[in-house]
Scaffold this motif. Structure first.
Motif, PDB file in Angstrom:
ATOM      1  N   VAL A  19       1.050  -1.381   0.138  1.00  0.00           N
ATOM      2  CA  VAL A  19       0.023  -0.061  -0.002  1.00  0.00           C
ATOM      3  C   VAL A  19       1.127   1.315   0.100  1.00  0.00           C
ATOM      4  N   ARG A  20       1.897   1.065   0.850  1.00  0.00           N
ATOM      5  CA  ARG A  20       2.804   2.438   0.855  1.00  0.00           C
ATOM      6  C   ARG A  20       3.727   2.686  -0.421  1.00  0.00           C
ATOM      7  N   MET A  21       3.953   1.651  -1.047  1.00  0.00           N
ATOM      8  CA  MET A  21       4.961   1.852  -2.096  1.00  0.00           C
ATOM      9  C   MET A  21       3.914   2.080  -3.139  1.00  0.00           C
ATOM     10  N   LEU A  22       2.634   1.772  -3.332  1.00  0.00           N
ATOM     11  CA  LEU A  22       1.995   2.240  -4.330  1.00  0.00           C
ATOM     12  C   LEU A  22       1.463   3.596  -4.414  1.00  0.00           C
ATOM     13  N   LEU A  23       1.396   3.992  -3.047  1.00  0.00           N
ATOM     14  CA  LEU A  23       0.967   5.435  -2.831  1.00  0.00           C
ATOM     15  C   LEU A  23       2.100   6.419  -3.012  1.00  0.00           C
ATOM     16  N   GLU A  24       3.234   6.012  -2.525  1.00  0.00           N
ATOM     17  CA  GLU A  24       4.407   6.997  -2.869  1.00  0.00           C
ATOM     18  C   GLU A  24       4.720   6.835  -4.392  1.00  0.00           C
ATOM     19  N   HIS A  25       4.280   5.764  -4.995  1.00  0.00           N
ATOM     20  CA  HIS A  25       4.469   5.803  -6.476  1.00  0.00           C
ATOM     21  C   HIS A  25       3.317   6.769  -7.370  1.00  0.00           C
ATOM     22  N   VAL A  26       2.047   6.842  -6.797  1.00  0.00           N
ATOM     23  CA  VAL A  26       1.360   7.688  -7.404  1.00  0.00           C
ATOM     24  C   VAL A  26       1.309   8.964  -6.944  1.00  0.00           C
ATOM     25  N   LEU A  27       1.858   9.338  -5.871  1.00  0.00           N
ATOM     26  CA  LEU A  27       2.321  10.755  -5.286  1.00  0.00           C
ATOM     27  C   LEU A  27       3.423  11.373  -5.881  1.00  0.00           C
ATOM     28  N   GLY A  28       4.330  10.291  -6.177  1.00  0.00           N
ATOM     29  CA  GLY A  28       5.673  10.605  -6.647  1.00  0.00           C
ATOM     30  C   GLY A  28       6.455  11.419  -5.420  1.00  0.00           C
ATOM     31  N   LYS A  29       6.130  10.633  -4.315  1.00  0.00           N
ATOM     32  CA  LYS A  29       6.940  11.544  -3.146  1.00  0.00           C
ATOM     33  C   LYS A  29       7.586   9.986  -2.165  1.00  0.00           C
ATOM     34  N   PRO A  30       8.947  10.502  -1.590  1.00  0.00           N
ATOM     35  CA  PRO A  30       9.370   9.235  -0.727  1.00  0.00           C
ATOM     36  C   PRO A  30       8.561   9.149   0.427  1.00  0.00           C
ATOM     37  N   ARG A  31       8.800   8.039   1.140  1.00  0.00           N
ATOM     38  CA  ARG A  31       8.219   7.631   2.631  1.00  0.00           C
ATOM     39  C   ARG A  31       8.056   8.700   3.494  1.00  0.00           C
ATOM     40  N   ALA A  32       9.372   9.497   3.987  1.00  0.00           N
ATOM     41  CA  ALA A  32       9.248  10.501   4.660  1.00  0.00           C
ATOM     42  C   ALA A  32       8.247  11.571   4.492  1.00  0.00           C
ATOM     43  N   TRP A  33       7.988  11.923   3.295  1.00  0.00           N
ATOM     44  CA  TRP A  33       7.076  12.932   2.834  1.00  0.00           C
ATOM     45  C   TRP A  33       5.598  12.371   3.132  1.00  0.00           C
ATOM     46  N   LEU A  34       5.020  11.097   3.007  1.00  0.00           N
ATOM     47  CA  LEU A  34       4.062  10.593   3.344  1.00  0.00           C
ATOM     48  C   LEU A  34       3.898  10.539   4.669  1.00  0.00           C
ATOM     49  N   LEU A  35       4.854  10.233   5.475  1.00  0.00           N
ATOM     50  CA  LEU A  35       4.646  10.203   7.257  1.00  0.00           C
ATOM     51  C   LEU A  35       4.270  11.698   7.404  1.00  0.00           C
ATOM     52  N   ALA A  36       4.947  12.527   6.926  1.00  0.00           N
ATOM     53  CA  ALA A  36       4.861  13.989   7.332  1.00  0.00           C
ATOM     54  C   ALA A  36       3.353  14.808   6.893  1.00  0.00           C
ATOM     55  N   HIS A  37       2.731  14.143   5.811  1.00  0.00           N
ATOM     56  CA  HIS A  37       1.693  14.775   5.097  1.00  0.00           C
ATOM     57  C   HIS A  37       0.309  13.835   5.258  1.00  0.00           C
ATOM     58  N   ASP A  38       0.493  12.853   6.107  1.00  0.00           N
ATOM     59  CA  ASP A  38      -0.677  11.778   6.091  1.00  0.00           C
ATOM     60  C   ASP A  38      -1.862  12.352   6.173  1.00  0.00           C
ATOM     61  N   THR A  39      -2.013  13.627   7.018  1.00  0.00           N
ATOM     62  CA  THR A  39      -3.410  14.486   7.195  1.00  0.00           C
ATOM     63  C   THR A  39      -3.753  15.094   6.009  1.00  0.00           C
ATOM     64  N   ASP A  40      -2.914  15.496   5.099  1.00  0.00           N
ATOM     65  CA  ASP A  40      -3.207  16.215   4.038  1.00  0.00           C
ATOM     66  C   ASP A  40      -4.518  15.786   3.309  1.00  0.00           C
ATOM     67  N   PRO A  41      -5.222  16.648   2.713  1.00  0.00           N
ATOM     68  CA  PRO A  41      -6.448  16.141   1.980  1.00  0.00           C
ATOM     69  C   PRO A  41      -5.802  15.266   0.647  1.00  0.00           C
ATOM     70  N   LEU A  42      -6.733  14.302   0.499  1.00  0.00           N
ATOM     71  CA  LEU A  42      -6.590  13.279  -0.723  1.00  0.00           C
ATOM     72  C   LEU A  42      -7.262  13.726  -1.989  1.00  0.00           C
ATOM     73  N   ALA A  43      -6.387  14.204  -2.922  1.00  0.00           N
ATOM     74  CA  ALA A  43      -6.921  14.688  -4.119  1.00  0.00           C
ATOM     75  C   ALA A  43      -7.719  13.517  -4.870  1.00  0.00           C
ATOM     76  N   PRO A  44      -8.958  13.638  -5.524  1.00  0.00           N
ATOM     77  CA  PRO A  44      -9.610  12.685  -6.144  1.00  0.00           C
ATOM     78  C   PRO A  44      -8.680  11.912  -7.229  1.00  0.00           C
ATOM     79  N   GLU A  45      -7.785  12.671  -7.936  1.00  0.00           N
ATOM     80  CA  GLU A  45      -7.181  12.069  -9.137  1.00  0.00           C
ATOM     81  C   GLU A  45      -5.982  10.989  -8.198  1.00  0.00           C
ATOM     82  N   VAL A  46      -5.523  11.400  -6.976  1.00  0.00           N
ATOM     83  CA  VAL A  46      -4.666  10.576  -6.452  1.00  0.00           C
ATOM     84  C   VAL A  46      -5.328   9.219  -6.098  1.00  0.00           C
ATOM     85  N   ALA A  47      -6.608   9.499  -5.587  1.00  0.00           N
ATOM     86  CA  ALA A  47      -7.450   8.195  -4.937  1.00  0.00           C
ATOM     87  C   ALA A  47      -7.578   7.401  -6.471  1.00  0.00           C
ATOM     88  N   THR A  48      -7.815   8.069  -7.425  1.00  0.00           N
ATOM     89  CA  THR A  48      -8.175   7.162  -8.602  1.00  0.00           C
ATOM     90  C   THR A  48      -7.055   6.457  -9.132  1.00  0.00           C
TER      91      THR A  48
END
Ligand code: SAM
Length: 275
Positions: A19-48
């Motif tokens: 899950v984490r690897m796929l999310l990093e891939h669609v966001l184009g961001k590394p793990r550290a970014w993901l952890l620091a921004h996990d409460t950011d709003p989820l853009a519909p295109e990212v969810a899709t």
């Protein structure tokens, strides 16, 4: 309430790491970014985009094809469904190859059936002075390999054709390596798991699993310098048969080496030359 990035991290349909690897891939961001921004709003295109990849993974497609890359010998290789996904087991072939040419200056090395270029490029990067040639019968695979060589700044000459038919006449090598298709055509594993998505021509020789290994051994003496080596990867139960092929063809110092799991994974020998 607006969905947040962490809502996707809680997807229980797939292992957490995937899950984490796929999310990093669609966001184009590394793990550290993901952890620091996990409460950011989820853009519909990212969810899709995430859901499209999750569905493909749930259907069994390998992570390497979904992410478009796989690490091998510490280098990141681009992979597409046109190439076999490089396996950690194959690193023993590269390590053996590098030992074979240690101490030789500007060794000439041939990698038969290069796929993503993982073996040839890893050798070329570890030995910048080597003259590395790599072949494949698949033009699509060679395009991926050439892209990898370019991206990783490796100097490799790619040639297209079946086994030694691709090699220009008169070329003599200090080392030939190959990880050829070695799965028997009736092996039930071909219909299971990740390999269902890999090119069939990269996995099976369409025969008993030893056919391409036989061809590679039979043709090697015409392309090896005296004292040069041939090393091939093979299946877990093929070491004895491959040693037999090498010995029957006149190779010396024939032996096998084990992978990290203790399985005889590669076999090779030295061509004494015609005396
Ligand atoms: C098991 S894959 C190995 C790929 C890569 N060397 C690796 O280790 O990841 C075998 C490769 O041999 C190639 N191949 C199959 N038949 C061939 C032939 N007759 N001549 C040259 N290459 C061939 C396939 O296209 C495939 O890329």
């Amino acid at each position: 309430m607006t969905a947040q990035i962490k809502n996707l991290l809680l997807d229980t349909r797939l292992p957490r790491l995937e899950v984490r690897m796929l999310l990093e891939h669609v966001l184009g961001k590394p793990r550290a970014w993901l952890l620091a921004h996990d409460t950011d709003p989820l853009a519909p295109e990212v969810a899709t985009a995430y859901e499209a990849l999750a569905q493909r993974r749930l259907a069994g497609e390998p992570m390497a094809y979904l992410l478009g890359q796989r690490e091998f010998m510490g280098h990141v290789f681009r992979v597409t469904p046109d190439v076999l996904i490089p396996r950690p087991d194959t690193e023993v072939l590269v390590e053996t190859a590098l030992e074979c040419v240690a101490g030789q200056s500007a060794p000439a090395v041939l990698d038969l059936g290069t796929g993503s270029g993982a073996i040839a490029i890893s050798i070329a990067l570890a030995r910048r002075d080597a003259r590395v040639m790599a072949s494949d019968v698949s033009a699509a695979a060679l395009a991926v390999a050439a892209g990898n060589a370019w991206a990783l700044t490796a100097s490799v000459r790619f040639v297209e054709g079946s086994w030694y038919g691709a090699v220009p006449a008169g070329e003599g090598f200090d080392l030939i390596v190959s990880n050829p298709p070695y799965v028997a055509s009736d092996d039930p594993h071909l219909g299971r798991g990740d390999v269902r998505f890999e090119p069939r021509g990269a996995l099976t020789d369409g025969a008993d699993g030893l056919e391409d290994l036989r061809r590679i051994v039979a043709g090697a003496p015409g392309h090896l310098k005296a004292g040069a080596a041939l090393w091939m990867e093979h299946g877990w139960d093929q070491a004895e048969a491959v040693r037999g092929l090498l010995a029957a063809a006149g190779f010396a110092d024939v032996h096998s080496r084990r992978d990290l799991a203790g399985i005889e994974r590669v076999s090779g020998g030295r061509w004494p030359g015609r005396g």
